[in-house]
Design a protein around this motif. Structure first.
Motif, short mmCIF file in Angstrom:
data_model
loop_
_atom_site.label_atom_id
_atom_site.label_comp_id
_atom_site.label_asym_id
_atom_site.label_seq_id
_atom_site.Cartn_x
_atom_site.Cartn_y
_atom_site.Cartn_z
N GLU A 81 -45.68 -11.52 52.89
CA GLU A 81 -46.47 -10.37 53.27
C GLU A 81 -45.86 -9.11 52.65
N LEU A 82 -46.71 -8.24 52.12
CA LEU A 82 -46.23 -7.07 51.40
C LEU A 82 -46.22 -5.83 52.28
N SER A 83 -45.13 -5.09 52.22
CA SER A 83 -45.12 -3.75 52.79
C SER A 83 -45.81 -2.82 51.80
N SER A 84 -46.09 -1.58 52.23
CA SER A 84 -46.74 -0.62 51.33
C SER A 84 -45.91 -0.39 50.08
N LYS A 85 -44.60 -0.24 50.24
CA LYS A 85 -43.73 0.02 49.10
C LYS A 85 -43.69 -1.20 48.16
N GLN A 86 -43.70 -2.40 48.74
CA GLN A 86 -43.71 -3.60 47.91
C GLN A 86 -45.01 -3.70 47.12
N ARG A 87 -46.11 -3.35 47.78
CA ARG A 87 -47.40 -3.41 47.08
C ARG A 87 -47.42 -2.40 45.93
N GLN A 88 -46.86 -1.21 46.16
CA GLN A 88 -46.82 -0.21 45.10
C GLN A 88 -45.98 -0.68 43.92
N TRP A 89 -44.82 -1.27 44.21
CA TRP A 89 -43.95 -1.75 43.14
C TRP A 89 -44.60 -2.93 42.40
N LEU A 90 -45.30 -3.78 43.15
CA LEU A 90 -46.01 -4.89 42.51
C LEU A 90 -47.09 -4.35 41.57
N GLN A 91 -47.78 -3.31 42.00
CA GLN A 91 -48.80 -2.69 41.15
C GLN A 91 -48.17 -2.15 39.86
N VAL A 92 -47.03 -1.49 40.01
CA VAL A 92 -46.34 -0.95 38.84
C VAL A 92 -45.97 -2.07 37.88
N GLN A 93 -45.41 -3.15 38.42
CA GLN A 93 -44.99 -4.27 37.58
C GLN A 93 -46.18 -4.89 36.83
N LYS A 94 -47.25 -5.18 37.56
CA LYS A 94 -48.41 -5.83 36.95
C LYS A 94 -49.09 -4.91 35.93
N ARG A 95 -49.24 -3.66 36.30
CA ARG A 95 -49.94 -2.72 35.42
C ARG A 95 -49.14 -2.48 34.14
N SER A 96 -47.82 -2.46 34.27
CA SER A 96 -46.98 -2.17 33.11
C SER A 96 -47.06 -3.26 32.05
N ILE A 97 -47.29 -4.51 32.47
CA ILE A 97 -47.33 -5.61 31.51
C ILE A 97 -48.76 -6.13 31.28
N GLY A 98 -49.74 -5.42 31.88
CA GLY A 98 -51.12 -5.82 31.68
C GLY A 98 -51.52 -7.07 32.41
N ASP A 99 -50.83 -7.38 33.51
CA ASP A 99 -51.14 -8.58 34.30
C ASP A 99 -52.30 -8.27 35.25
N THR A 100 -53.43 -8.92 35.03
CA THR A 100 -54.61 -8.69 35.86
C THR A 100 -54.83 -9.80 36.88
N GLN A 101 -53.88 -10.73 36.97
CA GLN A 101 -53.99 -11.83 37.93
C GLN A 101 -53.85 -11.31 39.35
N ALA A 102 -54.74 -11.73 40.23
CA ALA A 102 -54.67 -11.29 41.63
C ALA A 102 -53.41 -11.83 42.29
N TYR A 103 -52.84 -11.04 43.19
CA TYR A 103 -51.67 -11.49 43.94
C TYR A 103 -52.13 -12.07 45.27
N LEU A 104 -51.64 -13.24 45.61
CA LEU A 104 -52.00 -13.87 46.88
C LEU A 104 -50.73 -14.13 47.67
N ALA A 105 -50.63 -13.55 48.85
CA ALA A 105 -49.48 -13.79 49.73
C ALA A 105 -49.69 -15.13 50.43
N ARG A 106 -49.41 -16.21 49.73
CA ARG A 106 -49.76 -17.55 50.20
C ARG A 106 -49.09 -17.90 51.53
#
Length: 436
Positions: free
Chosen positions: A334-359
């Protein structure tokens, strides 16, 4: 130069640089919504027309051109007593159209009509707990202060008293159908609201709108409050100086840039058009066209430190690190707000458009479900003016739902539905009975 109007002042109030862009056609404004329909949807036009109904003898100048409206306003103010709707007053390169202007001898009531609501039985909400003007009301009060600035300057021999005319949530509709007494018509190609004659009989028996005196707050705004480090009157003179000289105020980028009306997609620009946002950031940070291609901090979701990052010149996502978001635990689950923001930065920086699923988190949640699952989709409205008698302005009306069941084997069953189709019926009780 274009005069400083209420709408232009309101734009400058959010960012003074925007006034320069609004004065130049080569900087397109990306707001494409139909302002009339938008105001109609939120009750603004209905409330405005109801406000006029409170003065059957009022003179409406709303359909006149500016020059004609100014001349007609000047002529009408020669009367001892008069009520004018959309009175046009020009002074010191400023222009305002007052919603309702009431002249009685040497006194003028300046009334700004808003579809915002207050409860007349409760304390006024304009001032916050810390003594400052509430953020929810600031733009309305500064709007009135601007009109007061123009009127008191143009009509120095008059005593100008400012008011906000607001929707009274304590009022009760005396008849059915007040909301529908304002059909939309087209006059000379412009859409307007026509007033059903029946509403005139209603106005006398209702306190649906209430006039709230705001003279003390306007005085405070004009003498104490500051905008961009300047007192109110000085700030207006500063804006006018720049407009007269066709000069752009110094660019001060900030979190306000995230919602800039002039942040236009460069791929949609035509001919000599420019993006105001790109102009600002190019001047402030020395950015070139290639810099705008890279993802930047304005993209980050729900970032309350945006202003701080801009001040620190951490502008591009490539400038950020995990430490920027002060994340304590590893990313995963489960993502906290800060984790979600950092995940967005990581994905956006490398062009990763795959959806994240907190399985893992989703699996734990699904294990707690008890089947069948019940899915309720419903529709409500909070009309500024009630549809039915006995109801209050902005009272919630629940008029439709649909109910589906999802079984553990994946079957979906349409279980129930409700839709109010009876004109003049307050549906909330039947809505609840059907749902039960």
């Amino acid at each position: 130069m274009k005069p400083l109007t209420k709408s232009r002042f309101a734009l400058a109030f959010t960012c003074s640089t925007k006034l320069y862009y609004a004065n130049h056609a080569e900087f397109p404004d990306k707001r494409e919504a139909d302002e009339f329909m938008e105001a109609l949807a939120d009750g603004g036009y209905q409330v405005g027309e109801l406000a006029k109904c409170m003065h059957p003898d009022g003179v409406d100048l709303g359909l006149l051109g500016i020059d004609h409206a100014i001349a007609e306003t000047t002529s009408l103010l020669e009367r001892e007593n008069v009520v004018i709707f959309e009175a046009a007053i020009a002074w010191n390169d400023c222009l305002v159209k007052v919603d309702v202007l009431i002249k009685q001898g040497e006194r003028i009531r300046l009334i700004e009509v808003k579809a915002r609501s207050i409860d007349s039985a409760e304390e006024l909400p304009f001032v916050g707990k810390r003594g400052g003007i509430g953020s929810d009301w600031k733009k309305y009060l500064f709007d009135v202060a601007f009109q007061h600035y123009v009127l008191s300057g143009a009509l120095p021999s008059f005593e100008v008293s400012p008011f906000l005319r607001l929707v009274n949530k304590s009022a009760v509709a005396p008849v059915d159908g007040i909301n529908q007494m304002f059909p939309v018509i087209t006059v000379d190609g412009h859409r307007r609201v026509q007033v059903d004659s029946a509403v005139l009989n209603v106005v006398a028996s209702t306190n649906m709108l209430v006039d709230v005196p705001v003279a003390e707050l306007v005085e405070r705004i004009r003498t104490i409050e500051e905008i961009e480090g300047r007192l109110f009157d000085d700030y207006i003179e500063w804006l006018l100086l720049h407009s007269r000289n066709n000069a752009k105020p110094e660019v001060i980028p900030g979190d306000k840039c995230k919602k800039c009306e002039f942040a236009v997609d460069v791929h949609t620009l035509k001919g000599s058009e420019q993006s105001g946002y790109q102009r600002c950031w190019s001047e402030a940070f020395g950015w070139e066209s290639s810099d705008f291609i890279e993802p930047n901090v304005l993209e980050i979701w729900n970032l309350n430190r945006l202003q701080q990052l801009i001040d620190e010149r951490q502008l591009k996502l490539a400038d950020l690190s995990r430490e920027t978001f002060k994340i304590q635990q590893p990313t995963g689950g489960e993502l906290s707000s800060k984790q979600r923001q950092w995940l967005q930065v990581q994905k956006r920086s490398i062009g990763d458009t795959q959806a994240y699923l907190a399985r893992d988190g989703l699996a734990r949640e699904m294990e707690s479900w008890t089947y069948p699952l019940h899915m309720i989709d419903f529709e409500t409205i909070t009309p500024a003016l009630p549809f039915t008698r006995g109801r209050n302005p902005y009272e919630l009306v629940a008029f439709q739902f649909s109910h589906h069941k999802i079984y553990k084997d994946g079957r979906v069953e349409h279980a129930n539905e409700y839709l109010n189709t009876e004109i003049g019926e307050f549906p909330n009780v039947e809505f609840l009975r059907a749902l039960k």
